[in-house]
Design an enzyme around this catalytic site. Sequence first.
Site, PDB file in Angstrom:
ATOM      1  N   HIS A 162       0.821  -1.207   0.000  1.00  0.00           N
ATOM      2  CA  HIS A 162       0.000   0.000   0.000  1.00  0.00           C
ATOM      3  C   HIS A 162       0.855   1.257   0.000  1.00  0.00           C
ATOM      4  O   HIS A 162       0.507   2.245  -0.656  1.00  0.00           O
ATOM      5  CB  HIS A 162      -0.944  -0.017   1.205  1.00  0.00           C
ATOM      6  CG  HIS A 162      -2.041   0.979   1.104  1.00  0.00           C
ATOM      7  ND1 HIS A 162      -2.591   1.600   2.207  1.00  0.00           N
ATOM      8  CD2 HIS A 162      -2.708   1.492   0.032  1.00  0.00           C
ATOM      9  CE1 HIS A 162      -3.536   2.439   1.813  1.00  0.00           C
ATOM     10  NE2 HIS A 162      -3.628   2.391   0.508  1.00  0.00           N
ATOM     11  N   TYR A 163       1.967   1.241   0.715  1.00  0.00           N
ATOM     12  CA  TYR A 163       2.874   2.390   0.677  1.00  0.00           C
ATOM     13  C   TYR A 163       3.365   2.623  -0.742  1.00  0.00           C
ATOM     14  O   TYR A 163       3.358   3.768  -1.236  1.00  0.00           O
ATOM     15  CB  TYR A 163       4.061   2.162   1.616  1.00  0.00           C
ATOM     16  CG  TYR A 163       5.126   3.218   1.469  1.00  0.00           C
ATOM     17  CD1 TYR A 163       4.891   4.526   1.867  1.00  0.00           C
ATOM     18  CD2 TYR A 163       6.372   2.918   0.912  1.00  0.00           C
ATOM     19  CE1 TYR A 163       5.856   5.512   1.712  1.00  0.00           C
ATOM     20  CE2 TYR A 163       7.347   3.894   0.766  1.00  0.00           C
ATOM     21  CZ  TYR A 163       7.082   5.185   1.167  1.00  0.00           C
ATOM     22  OH  TYR A 163       8.038   6.158   1.003  1.00  0.00           O
ATOM     23  N   ALA A 164       3.783   1.555  -1.429  1.00  0.00           N
ATOM     24  CA  ALA A 164       4.243   1.696  -2.807  1.00  0.00           C
ATOM     25  C   ALA A 164       3.137   2.234  -3.700  1.00  0.00           C
ATOM     26  O   ALA A 164       3.385   3.037  -4.612  1.00  0.00           O
ATOM     27  CB  ALA A 164       4.742   0.350  -3.341  1.00  0.00           C
TER      28      ALA A 164
END
Length: 269
Positions: A162-164
């Site tokens: 999700h960060y990516a």
Amino acid sequence: MIPTRPMADFQTTYGPWAVVTGASSGIGRAFAEALATRGLNVVLTARREAALATLAEALRQTHGVEARVVPADLGTEAGVAAVEGGSADLDVGLLVASAGFGTSGAFLESDLGDEIAMLDVNVRAVARLTHGVGRRLVARGRGGIVLLGSLVGFQGTPFAAHYAATKAYVQTLGEALHVELAPRGVDVVVSAPGPVDTGFAEVADMQMGAALTPDAVVGPTLAALGRRQTVRPGLLTKVLTAGLSPLPRWARVRVMGRVMGGMTEHQRA
């Protein structure tokens, strides 16, 4: 090597005021200090008011610039509104959207509240501030926007999925705005570093090895503003990029999964 823009030109194009988010520490603080060195007044915003006040006074004393403190949580509507309102009376020529945080580990095992909070800071706040400040820059006919992406934003990254994804949003937004806004006098650059030595790893519960310093990100990024669409600061980032670039996207996903899997292995132990 990107040539350095003369200080007078930088002040004329991107001054007299810059808004810097995430300015209390790490990359945001380094941007604030670098801009003050170039003679720009700065609006400093982050959640920690005391840290911002200390930085503001240091910038005034050391560089003779004006510094306004706007404490705000960019994960909230009220926080974004505070930044917009706190700079509304100023002639802002530059936005540095460096606030953000990360999560890591298996996505389905994460806390959904944390993931949504990250989405609000990394994506929603970036969209709102870029839209609002961008309109002001277009109206004045000149200015710049710096967005903070990441090396993980160029492909899916297992164990930081999700960060990516939030950084992929930033990357594609910046690439498009670089083209859209150039004819209207506004420069846009996305800075996409690899690992950086800030408090990021602790918040994201990752174990990082070699990492860039915040200054190693800021210098090349400001030098690239008005010259490039994307900059990948630091030798470490360039080495990682060179290793990944020849691979098809599916292979990059697998490689980044192994890299991130090593950084988060302690979570599964």
